[in-house]
Motif scaffolding. Structure first.
Motif, mmCIF file in Angstrom:
data_model
loop_
_atom_site.group_PDB
_atom_site.id
_atom_site.type_symbol
_atom_site.label_atom_id
_atom_site.label_comp_id
_atom_site.label_asym_id
_atom_site.label_seq_id
_atom_site.Cartn_x
_atom_site.Cartn_y
_atom_site.Cartn_z
ATOM 1 N N ARG A 276 19.886 -35.436 -37.131
ATOM 2 C CA ARG A 276 20.037 -34.064 -37.148
ATOM 3 C C ARG A 276 20.088 -33.457 -38.711
ATOM 4 N NH1 ARG A 276 18.776 -31.359 -33.304
ATOM 5 N NH2 ARG A 276 20.421 -29.837 -33.419
ATOM 6 N N GLU A 277 20.152 -34.404 -39.772
ATOM 7 C CA GLU A 277 20.465 -33.941 -41.133
ATOM 8 C C GLU A 277 18.798 -33.368 -41.569
ATOM 9 O OE1 GLU A 277 22.826 -33.618 -43.165
ATOM 10 O OE2 GLU A 277 24.058 -33.996 -41.419
ATOM 11 N N GLN A 278 17.711 -34.105 -40.700
ATOM 12 C CA GLN A 278 16.552 -33.551 -41.067
ATOM 13 C C GLN A 278 16.097 -32.275 -40.518
ATOM 14 O OE1 GLN A 278 13.565 -36.739 -40.192
ATOM 15 N NE2 GLN A 278 14.715 -38.345 -41.623
ATOM 16 N N THR A 279 16.784 -31.857 -39.615
ATOM 17 C CA THR A 279 16.444 -30.552 -38.762
ATOM 18 C C THR A 279 16.972 -29.511 -39.606
ATOM 19 O OG1 THR A 279 17.027 -31.492 -36.536
ATOM 20 C CG2 THR A 279 17.119 -29.192 -36.729
ATOM 21 N N ALA A 280 15.939 -28.322 -39.745
ATOM 22 C CA ALA A 280 16.114 -27.229 -40.551
ATOM 23 C C ALA A 280 17.488 -26.696 -40.141
ATOM 24 C CB ALA A 280 14.925 -26.349 -40.436
ATOM 25 N N LEU A 281 18.118 -25.901 -41.123
ATOM 26 C CA LEU A 281 19.386 -25.509 -40.862
ATOM 27 C C LEU A 281 19.329 -24.026 -39.779
ATOM 28 C CD1 LEU A 281 20.912 -25.023 -44.537
ATOM 29 C CD2 LEU A 281 21.804 -26.605 -42.559
ATOM 30 N N GLN A 282 18.278 -23.191 -39.922
ATOM 31 C CA GLN A 282 18.254 -22.192 -39.065
ATOM 32 C C GLN A 282 18.139 -22.720 -37.544
ATOM 33 O OE1 GLN A 282 15.801 -22.851 -41.388
ATOM 34 N NE2 GLN A 282 13.692 -22.134 -40.603
ATOM 35 N N ILE B 32 10.985 -38.998 -31.470
ATOM 36 C CA ILE B 32 10.748 -37.657 -30.966
ATOM 37 C C ILE B 32 11.188 -36.653 -31.915
ATOM 38 C CG2 ILE B 32 12.967 -37.542 -29.737
ATOM 39 C CD1 ILE B 32 11.474 -35.552 -27.791
ATOM 40 N N SER B 33 10.239 -35.802 -32.257
ATOM 41 C CA SER B 33 10.444 -34.705 -33.051
ATOM 42 C C SER B 33 9.665 -33.606 -32.805
ATOM 43 C CB SER B 33 10.078 -35.103 -34.769
ATOM 44 O OG SER B 33 10.105 -34.289 -35.575
ATOM 45 N N TRP B 34 10.472 -32.358 -32.956
ATOM 46 C CA TRP B 34 9.706 -30.877 -32.753
ATOM 47 C C TRP B 34 9.585 -30.403 -34.189
ATOM 48 C CZ3 TRP B 34 8.049 -28.231 -28.428
ATOM 49 C CH2 TRP B 34 8.360 -28.904 -27.426
ATOM 50 N N GLN B 35 8.422 -29.562 -34.305
ATOM 51 C CA GLN B 35 8.107 -28.811 -35.765
ATOM 52 C C GLN B 35 7.461 -27.606 -35.281
ATOM 53 O OE1 GLN B 35 5.593 -31.108 -38.379
ATOM 54 N NE2 GLN B 35 7.417 -32.716 -38.659
ATOM 55 N N ARG B 36 7.875 -26.723 -35.879
ATOM 56 C CA ARG B 36 6.978 -25.362 -36.037
ATOM 57 C C ARG B 36 6.557 -25.119 -37.639
ATOM 58 N NH1 ARG B 36 9.227 -19.856 -37.503
ATOM 59 N NH2 ARG B 36 7.637 -18.768 -36.896
ATOM 60 N N ASP B 37 5.116 -25.259 -37.423
ATOM 61 C CA ASP B 37 4.393 -25.249 -38.866
ATOM 62 C C ASP B 37 5.035 -26.385 -39.344
ATOM 63 O OD1 ASP B 37 3.162 -22.983 -38.470
ATOM 64 O OD2 ASP B 37 4.725 -21.785 -38.976
ATOM 65 N N TYR B 38 5.598 -26.351 -40.724
ATOM 66 C CA TYR B 38 6.109 -27.662 -41.306
ATOM 67 C C TYR B 38 7.470 -27.867 -41.324
ATOM 68 C CZ TYR B 38 1.203 -27.724 -43.221
ATOM 69 O OH TYR B 38 -0.029 -28.024 -43.106
ATOM 70 N N THR B 39 8.338 -26.948 -40.501
ATOM 71 C CA THR B 39 9.826 -26.907 -40.262
ATOM 72 C C THR B 39 9.993 -27.837 -39.187
ATOM 73 O OG1 THR B 39 9.599 -24.683 -41.203
ATOM 74 C CG2 THR B 39 11.670 -25.505 -40.157
#
Length: 173
Positions: A68-74, A54-61
């Motif tokens: 969790r290391e792949q999750t964007a810092l913000q 499972i993964s959630w993205q917003r545009d390419y973020t």
């Protein structure tokens, strides 16, 4: 006149290419969700059973990933997955969180994409001031001030009446 292979769009000795899709992809309709700056919001994604894919993205973020290391810092400290679903809980919503989010998950060897449009609203500062103005402490202060004003007005009227009475006594004497 014979046409050359480049003119016909075909080349000699070309082999037909067959692409086999090894998995199926399902796409769902887009859902609109509204949130307020500073609040929390749930972006719905209904999967039958949570998988590690499972993964959630917003545009390419990457907004959420099991790793969790792949999750964007913000988003790292502001996103979690709702228990028993693939829905994303986004806390402390920012105005910049506005946009289209995609939930990717696998179920029974099929991959699914769910699109959610998040519309973030910024509270009107005038409305916020009115809410603070009419809050319980503010109303208590206003009522208290009104009582003080009424007492002061009553005292002033009584003193004025007393001055008139004293003036009438002095004039009549």
């Amino acid at each position: 006149m014979n046409k050359t292979p480049s003119q016909t769009g075909m080349c000699r000795n070309s082999l037909p290419v067959v692409i086999t899709l090894l998995f199926s992809v399902c796409v769902s309709e887009c859902t609109n969700v509204t949130a307020t700056v500073g609040g929390n919001v749930i972006l719905p994604c209904n999967c039958q059973n949570m998988t590690s894919l499972i993964s959630w993205q917003r545009d390419y973020t990457i907004v959420y990933n099991v790793d969790r290391e792949q999750t964007a810092l913000q988003y790292r400290d502001r996103t979690t997955i709702q228990e028993n679903s693939c829905s994303l809980i986004l806390s402390q919503v920012h105005a910049s969180d506005n946009g289209v989010y995609t939930c990717y998950y696998e179920e029974e060897e099929a991959f699914f994409d769910v699109y959610i449009t998040l519309q973030v609203t910024v509270p009107d500062p005038y409305v916020q001031r009115a809410q603070v103005f009419w809050s319980v402490p503010a109303v208590s202060v206003m009522c208290g001030s009104l009582v003080v004003l009424l007492i002061w007005l009553s005292v002033w009227i009584i003193k004025r009446q007393n001055r008139r009475n004293v003036s009438k006594l002095v004039l009549s004497a």
